[in-house]
Structures are given as structure tokens and as C-alpha cells.
Design an enzyme around this catalytic site. Sequence first.
Site, PDB file in Angstrom:
ATOM      1  N   ASP A 134      34.918  32.334  49.755  1.00  0.00           N
ATOM      2  CA  ASP A 134      33.926  33.023  50.586  1.00  0.00           C
ATOM      3  C   ASP A 134      32.517  32.653  50.156  1.00  0.00           C
ATOM      4  OD1 ASP A 134      33.167  34.647  52.656  1.00  0.00           O
ATOM      5  OD2 ASP A 134      33.251  36.504  51.483  1.00  0.00           O
ATOM      6  N   HIS A 165      30.203  25.017  55.431  1.00  0.00           N
ATOM      7  CA  HIS A 165      31.642  24.722  55.470  1.00  0.00           C
ATOM      8  C   HIS A 165      31.925  23.298  54.991  1.00  0.00           C
ATOM      9  CE1 HIS A 165      32.183  28.594  57.142  1.00  0.00           C
ATOM     10  NE2 HIS A 165      31.624  28.313  58.313  1.00  0.00           N
ATOM     11  N   SER A 189      40.916  32.869  58.640  1.00  0.00           N
ATOM     12  CA  SER A 189      41.726  34.075  58.824  1.00  0.00           C
ATOM     13  C   SER A 189      41.890  34.389  60.309  1.00  0.00           C
ATOM     14  CB  SER A 189      41.079  35.257  58.102  1.00  0.00           C
ATOM     15  OG  SER A 189      40.028  35.779  58.894  1.00  0.00           O
ATOM     16  N   LEU A 236      51.571  19.469  42.463  1.00  0.00           N
ATOM     17  CA  LEU A 236      50.864  20.678  42.904  1.00  0.00           C
ATOM     18  C   LEU A 236      51.231  20.967  44.354  1.00  0.00           C
ATOM     19  CD1 LEU A 236      48.515  22.802  42.580  1.00  0.00           C
ATOM     20  CD2 LEU A 236      47.010  21.045  43.521  1.00  0.00           C
TER      21      LEU A 236
END
Length: 637
Positions: free
Chosen positions: A391, A408, A436, A502
Site C-alpha cells: 500500500d 504503481h 482487490s 519460490l
Amino acid sequence: MSMSGVLRVSLSGVYRRAGIHDPFLRRGFEACRRATRDTGEIEYATSLLLPPPLRVATWALYGAVRAVDDLADAHGVSPADRARNLEEWITAFDADMRDRHSTDPVRQALLHSALTWNLSTSFLHTLFEELRQDVNGREFATWQEWRCYSSLINTPLVLRTASLLIRAAGLPLEPETLAAGAPDVALAWQTVVDAIYLTDALVDLADDLDRGHVPLPAEALEEDGVRREELLARRPTPAFAHMVHRLTDQARQWFDQAMVPPVLHPAIGTALTTYTDLYRVRLTSAAHDPGALLQRRPALPWQQRQRVLAPARAKAALAWTFFPVSLRPSPAPTAASGTSFRTEAANARQALRKIQEERRPIAEPEPHPSGARPPQLPAEAMPRHVAIIMDGNGRWATERAKPRSDGHRAGADAIIDVVHGALEIGLSHLTVYAFSTENWKRPAEELQALMYEIPACLGRVYKDSRPLDVRVRWAGLPAGLPIEVVEALTEAEKATRDHSALTLTACVNYGGRAEITAAAAQFAQEAAAGTTAPSSLSEQAFSRYLHVPELPDVDLLLRTGGDLRTSNFLPWQAVYAELMVFDTYWPDFDRRDLWKAIERYASRNRRYGSVPRVPHPAPTPDDNDSATAASGTSQEA
Ligand code: IPE
Ligand code: IPE
Ligand code: MG
């Protein structure tokens, strides 16, 4: 000697010609022969194409591996007992190899073959190590894991059998040396070994399921929508049949890679071709009736078997007659005396790893420009799964009088740096909240920028000639996303499915409540259709309906940008996560902050509702109980 006389010999004739006269030794070879015949029908049939001295040695190699393997997965024996039996065998084996004598007939047969043909027996240690882990049962999540296991457990035996066949051709070489000079041949054979293993996994399925073991990677099941519990219940669903057809096709393609090294004796070439041909017959019979695989091992159809074997026998006999070889073992080429079995085993393991890596060139993570190196933490102190609410992109840009979209873009750079850092420190799961289900409320222009950045950032992770060893997963819903974004996410998942260091889960169009609701709806649907019993629902069973079922619980949940909330992020998975909030805006965050967070995590005391197992250390500013636990913002930023 008549042509067929080279191969068709009575059992006592075989042992006589192989120079096995001692009754105890013969008992060992007989046990190995029976194990080969009973559990390796194709291996046995192929061995009969070899002249007696070689034939008995292949039995010994196969039989000894079988014997120790059986200890590790013995039916009806507790894992603790299996582990004990295995350790006893290994200890006895080490002693036998030192003494060059065994009181166990099978090990004596192995020892005799190893000494006769100068075969290193250290390959068994690679196997032992895997078997030690097998006593508790083993499951594979990915093809990569499955292949790695195949190359550790199967390749060693294949290599030593290859040593034997090369010795018989009178060449002072090991297959590893040949492989170094012809990597494509080596790769092809590794693929064939995988094909054999996959075929066996399918035909032995019923037996494995009996033991509660699924011998295929979870992602193979996933791809066709086969549920593990359905498989264990032996339910012959259409999805299962589809999977069997897909996997048998896959194995057939892998077998097509087989090439016979021209340096070998022509009869050995015939044996190798016969071996893979028989496996193809086995595949055809497996694919013929997928449902039957859930019940029993399919027999090799006699007629097809003969169609392969009869001409092979004639050809091999002819080749042995016209190109006779004196089957006198040549001296071992390598194996510097004094090297311990364990060092040799370590070398073998390293060589196998190299073969693995060559199949899929992988780039190492790039170091941080500052030269910073990750802290060294003991494995048990590491979190398994770190999840991040990235955020503050907008505020970062606004503070710099730039459009939010610049924030961004800068945020994407931070993701890339953190991914490199996660690889460096050895983290296995990193999940990032990129978009989201609530973020649709943003202005169109910003949404456009975000929908551009997401695929671009994914491309930077895996679209390189030497990609990072990162497996990409997507958690979220397709509805509402531009098709390019959905395609980029699914393509990334597909392209990286073999990567394993990963797992990077991108939460895109993700909402925790939406995820749980969708899972509940799917479960309800199955329950209504009668394919799942409502009473079977447990926490574990439920988690299999989530977007990424194999995602482990979050151990450490980070949020940048200073806000103290979770914003609908991973409510199911993060119930026990340690929380840390950084005031830093996401574009200013880098791998060093991740490492700092992991170090802090390592010193936290996780009780899971219990009482501390160790005396509580003196309180630190970051102690769990401190009032600022969740924020601690100024110290953590
Ligand atoms: C987080 O940064 C990135 C996304 C939500 C995609 P924000 O865009 O929320 O940044 P702030 O919170 O407005 O600063
Ligand atoms: C959370 O950030 C979502 C992502 C980081 C993608 P938001 O900025 O959307 O969260 P709120 O609105 O502050 O809760
Ligand atoms: Mg925000």
C-alpha cells in the site's frame, strides 16, 4: 554354441555360466531374480536378452534396490518400524561394503556383482536418503518435485545398470562421462527414466492407493479436476479417465526421446529398444481401461508382449553370436580409492542436480545494488509464507507531484526487488496483494494503469531466456478483469509450473470474502450433487476449495503505507499470521526491509494458543505483548 544357446539356458546353466557356484551366493541371486520377475516383469523380460553373467548382475542390482525399497514402504508396518528397519539395513550395508562380505544373501549378491564388474555401490546412498524421507509417505505438489524425486530415486539404478552394460562392451567409461560429452543423450535418457516412472505410477496406482499414497503430482490431478479424495476412494470419474489418457500420451512422448548410444554392443541396443517397446505396450494396456487401474495392476497382454519379445530374442542372440564379447569385466575407470561412499554419493547427487538444472536453465537472483546480503537464519526460524499488502503507491506519487499511475509503476519495481530478495533469503512462499475486489471503485484512468502494470510486472518475473526459479500462482476471480490480464496470469502459471524455489502468488481481483464465499458455494454444489458428503467437511477439506488450495498458512503479514488494517486480504490463510506494519510507502520498500521483517519474525514467540515452550525472553520493543505490536511503525519503517 548354437545361436539361441547364448540366451536360452536353464537356470542352473545360467548360474554356472555366470560363475555363481557357491550355494549361499546363489540363494541371494535367486532372491533377486524372483524379486525382478515378480515386480519388474519388463525388466525381467529384458534381462533375458543378456548373456548369463550380465543377466544375473542386473538381477542383483534390481533385487537389492527392491529389497531396501520394500523396507521403506512396507505394508502394515508403522512408520517408526519402517524407519528402524531401513536404518538397520543401511548400517549393515555400510559394514558389508567395508568388509567385502555379507551374511545377507541379497547384499552378498549385490556385493559380488559390484566387485565382479567394478560397480560403485555408493549410488545406493542417494537412494537411501530419499527412502528415509519416504517412510512417512510422500506426496508431490508439482511436476518439478516429482521429476526431482524420480531423478534421485530411479536414475542412480539406471546409471549403474548402464555402467554394467558399458563395461560389457569393454569400454573404460562411466555413463556420467558419456553424458558429459553428450548432454542431449543424457537429457533424453533422463526423460525416458521419467517415462518409466510415470508408467509405473499409473500401473501400480491401485497398490499405492491401498497405502493411502497418491504417486502423481497434485498439479497433474488439478489439471484434469481429479480430486485426491475421489482417487483414494477409487472412484472412476470421467476426469480420472481423461487424466490417464493425458498422462499415457505424455509418457509415450517421453519414450520417443529414447536413443541408443551407438557405442554399445548391438545386442544391448536391442535390449534397450525392447525395454522401451515393452513399456509402450504397458502404456497402451493402461490407457485401454483407466477405471481398472484403480482396482488392480494391468497385466502385460501376452500377445503384444510376444510380438515385441520374439524378434528381439532372435536379434539379440544373433548379435551376441556374431559379435561375441569376452565378458571379462574391465577395471573401474574412476572411483579414486580412498573416497568414502558418502562423498561419492554426494558427488552423484550433485551430478544429478546438474542434469536437472540443465533441463531448465534458471537464473540466479541478482544482488541488491547496495551489495547487501541476506541475513543467515536457521531454517526453522524462517517463515514459510510471507504475504504483503503493498500500500501507499498513490501517496508516494502524490508527494512527488506525479500522477498515481507513476506510483504503481514504481511499485512494480519494488515487487521485482523483493522477489529477488525472497529468493536470496530462501523464502518458499511470497504472496502479494496487487488488486482487490474493492479497487474497482478507483477512477478509470488509474484502473487502466493498474491493468497495464500487472501483466508487465509478471513478464519481468518469468519471461526471460533464463527465468528466475519462481512459480507464479494467481489468487482471484476472472470476472471483470480485461482478457489480457486473465491470459497473462494463466500463462504465467502455466509457464512457471516447473519452477520451485519460490511460489509467488499474485492476488489480483482478490477479495477474502469472495474467496470464502466461492469455496462455500462450490462445496454446497458438490454436496447437493451427492459427490461429496456434507459431513466430510473439515478445515482442511474446506481449504481445498480456495483459489490456491495448496497455499500454506501465512506466517508473516506485512503492510506498507502505515495503515493498521487487513483490507479483505487472506482472512482464511492469515488467521495466525504475525503482523507488521511499515510506514514506508510501497515504492520505497525493498528486499532489505523484507529481510529485516523476517529477522524480526524469527525472534517472535509464536504460541498458537498454547503456553510458551521456552522461558519468555526479556521483552523487546517488538514483543508480541507490547501495546504497539501491530504497528510498531516507527521502529519497523
Ligand atoms: C496500493 O497503493 C496499490 C493498489 C491498491 C493497487 P494505493 O494505490 O492504494 O496507494 P495509496 O494507499 O492510495 O497511497
Ligand atoms: C489494499 O490497499 C489493496 C491492495 C494493496 C491491492 P487499499 O489501498 O485498496 O486498501 P484500503 O482501501 O486502504 O483498505
Ligand atoms: Mg491504499
